[in-house]
Design a protein around this motif. Structure first.
Motif, PDB file in Angstrom:
ATOM      1  N   ALA A 229      -1.892   9.707   5.246  1.00 51.27           N
ATOM      2  CA  ALA A 229      -0.511   9.273   5.481  1.00 51.27           C
ATOM      3  C   ALA A 229      -0.418   8.209   6.564  1.00 51.27           C
ATOM      4  O   ALA A 229       0.635   7.571   6.714  1.00 51.27           O
ATOM      5  N   ASP A 231      -2.211   5.466   6.680  1.00 56.12           N
ATOM      6  CA  ASP A 231      -2.721   4.177   6.206  1.00 56.12           C
ATOM      7  C   ASP A 231      -2.126   3.862   4.844  1.00 56.12           C
ATOM      8  O   ASP A 231      -2.082   4.726   3.963  1.00 56.12           O
ATOM      9  N   LYS A 232      -1.686   2.629   4.649  1.00 58.97           N
ATOM     10  CA  LYS A 232      -1.012   2.248   3.409  1.00 58.97           C
ATOM     11  C   LYS A 232      -1.937   2.243   2.199  1.00 58.97           C
ATOM     12  O   LYS A 232      -1.476   2.315   1.061  1.00 58.97           O
ATOM     13  N   THR A 233      -3.260   2.143   2.435  1.00 61.26           N
ATOM     14  CA  THR A 233      -4.189   2.061   1.314  1.00 61.26           C
ATOM     15  C   THR A 233      -4.631   3.440   0.808  1.00 61.26           C
ATOM     16  O   THR A 233      -5.391   3.520  -0.145  1.00 61.26           O
ATOM     17  N   SER A 234      -4.190   4.501   1.459  1.00 62.12           N
ATOM     18  CA  SER A 234      -4.535   5.861   1.038  1.00 62.12           C
ATOM     19  C   SER A 234      -3.278   6.564   0.530  1.00 62.12           C
ATOM     20  O   SER A 234      -2.159   6.177   0.867  1.00 62.12           O
ATOM     21  N   ASP A 235      -3.473   7.611  -0.257  1.00 63.42           N
ATOM     22  CA  ASP A 235      -2.350   8.277  -0.914  1.00 63.42           C
ATOM     23  C   ASP A 235      -2.335   9.761  -0.549  1.00 63.42           C
ATOM     24  O   ASP A 235      -3.062  10.565  -1.162  1.00 63.42           O
ATOM     25  N   ARG A 300     -13.909   2.629   2.980  1.00 59.61           N
ATOM     26  CA  ARG A 300     -12.563   3.217   3.018  1.00 59.61           C
ATOM     27  C   ARG A 300     -12.631   4.691   3.392  1.00 59.61           C
ATOM     28  O   ARG A 300     -11.802   5.198   4.152  1.00 59.61           O
ATOM     29  N   ARG A 307      -9.829   8.434  11.081  1.00 61.56           N
ATOM     30  CA  ARG A 307      -8.451   8.839  11.370  1.00 61.56           C
ATOM     31  C   ARG A 307      -8.336  10.364  11.414  1.00 61.56           C
ATOM     32  O   ARG A 307      -7.611  10.917  12.248  1.00 61.56           O
TER      33      ARG A 307
END
Length: 326
Positions: A229, A231-235, A300, A307
Motif C-alpha cells: 500500500a 507504493d503505486k506499483t504494488s497492489d 520490485r 518497505r
C-alpha cells in the motif's frame, strides 16, 4: 523476560543487523550461533539416529534429540542474558549484538539481489549460479522466469522464517525466545526432511517448526500487504485476495502466506510445480498474475521487502516505547 526488556532488545537487534549484519571477521574467528546449533544437531543425529532401529524408536530418538537441543539452547541463551544484565546499562549492547545474529535481513537482501545481478550481467547462467545458493531445487531445470520466481519465492519465505519469526519470538521471550526459535528452525532445515534417514528422526523438529512459524507467517503476509500500500506499483488489495484464496493450497502450512502476498502484490504467479534434485513437487500456484518473471521483478520484490522491513522496525519501536511507558 518482561516485554519492557524484550521489545527494546528486539528494536535494537533489528536496526543493528540491518545496518551492520554479522561481521565477517567475527564469523571467521568464532563462527555464528547457527553454525554452533548446526554442529550440535549433527552430533545428536550421529549419536541417536540408528538406521537399524524400528521406526517408532527412531521417532522417539528424534524427540529426545530435539529436547536436548532446546535445553542446551535455553541454558546458554538464558545464561548470556543474566551475564549481560549483570553488566548494568552497558549490558544491553552485547545482548543486542547477540540477538541481532538471529536475524538475517541484510544477508537475505544481498543473496536475492545477487540473483538479479547474475541475470542482468551474465544471463541465465549467472542467474542459475546465484539462485543455487539460496534454493534447494535443481537450477539446471530453470529458465529465466523460473530463476526469477525461485528468487522471489525464497525472499518471501525467508522473510517469514529468517526475519519475522525470530523477531516475533525475540519480542515475546527475549534472547532465549529468539534462540529457541532459531534452534527449532535450524533443526527442521537439517533433519526435518522426508528422506529414509530423517522421516522418523526429524518428525518432531518438522512438526514443531510448523507450529512456531504459524504466527509469523500470518504477520509476514500482513506486513507485505501493508508494504504494497506504500507504493503505486504494488497492489495491496490483490495481495490480500491472493492470501485468502491461495495460501492454504501451498504444500507448506506457512510458506503459502508470504508467497501469496508477494505474488499478489507484484501481479505474479509463484510456487506451482517445481523440481528438487530429481523429484518433481506438484504445488498450488500462489497468485494469478504473470508466471514469466524477470530480473526487474526481483528488484520490485526487494523494494517491497525493504518497505516491509521498515514496517517491522516501526512495530518493534512502537512496541518498545509502549512497553517502557507502561
Amino acid at each position: 523476560m518482561s516485554l519492557s526488556d524484550s521489545l527494546p532488545l528486539l528494536a535494537a537487534a533489528l536496526i543493528n543487523e540491518a545496518g551492520f549484519g554479522y561481521p565477517q571477521g567475527l564469523y571467521a574467528l568464532i563462527g555464528h550461533p547457527v553454525t554452533w546449533i548446526g554442529a550440535l544437531i549433527s552430533r545428536l543425529d550421529r549419536m541417536l539416529n540408528r538406521e537399524s532401529a524400528p521406526f517408532i524408536v527412531r521417532k522417539a530418538a528424534g524427540g529426545l534429540a530435539l529436547a536436548l537441543l532446546l535445553a542446551a539452547t535455553f541454558a546458554i541463551s538464558w545464561g548470556l542474558t543474566l551475564l549481560c544484565r549483570g553488566l548494568g546499562p552497558l549490558g544491553w549492547l552485547p545482548l543486542a549484538l547477540v540477538a541481532s545474529s538471529l536475524i538475517a535481513q541484510r544477508s537475505l537482501h544481498e543473496h536475492v539481489a545477487r540473483v538479479a545481478e547474475g541475470l542482468e550481467r551474465d544471463g541465465l547462467k549467472g542467474g542459475r549460479m546465484a539462485v543455487s545458493m539460496i534454493v534447494g531445487r535443481n537450477p539446471e531445470t530453470l529458465d529465466e522466469a523460473g530463476v526469477s520466481r525461485a528468487a522471489i519465492e525464497s525472499l518471501a519465505e525467508n522473510f517469514s522464517d529468517g526475519i519475522v519469526a525470530p523477531a516475533f519470538w525475540l519480542g515475546v521471550g527475549g534472547l532465549p525466545g529468539g534462540a529457541l526459535y532459531k534452534a527449532i528452525n535450524t533443526a527442521d532445515s537439517m533433519i526435518g526432511h522426508k528422506t529414509p534417514r530423517h522421516l522418523a528422526f526429524g518428525w518432531a523438529a518438522a512438526r514443531l517448526d510448523d507450529l512456531v512459524n504459524l504466527p509469523a507467517s500470518r504477520l509476514t503476509a500482513l506486513l507485505l500487504t501493508a508494504a504494497a500500500a506504500l507504493d503505486k506499483t504494488s497492489d495491496p488489495a490483490n495481495a490480500w485476495r491472493a492470501v485468502r484464496r491461495d495460501a492454504r493450497h501451498h504444500r507448506s502450512p506457512n510458506a503459502g502466506w508470504p508467497e501469496a502476498a508477494m505474488a499478489g502484490a507484484l501481479g505474479l504467479r509463484l510456487a506451482g510445480p517445481r523440481v528438487y534434485g530429481e523429484v518433481r513437487v506438484d504445488d498450488g500456484w500462489m497468485g494469478d498474475g504473470r508466471a514469466e518473471a524477470e530480473a526487474a521483478d526481483i528488484r520490485r520484490a526487494l523494494a517491497l521487502y525493504r518497505r516491509a522491513c521498515l514496517l517491522l522496525w516501526g512495530l518493534a519501536v512502537a512496541g518498545a516505547a509502549t512497553a517502557l511507558a507502561l
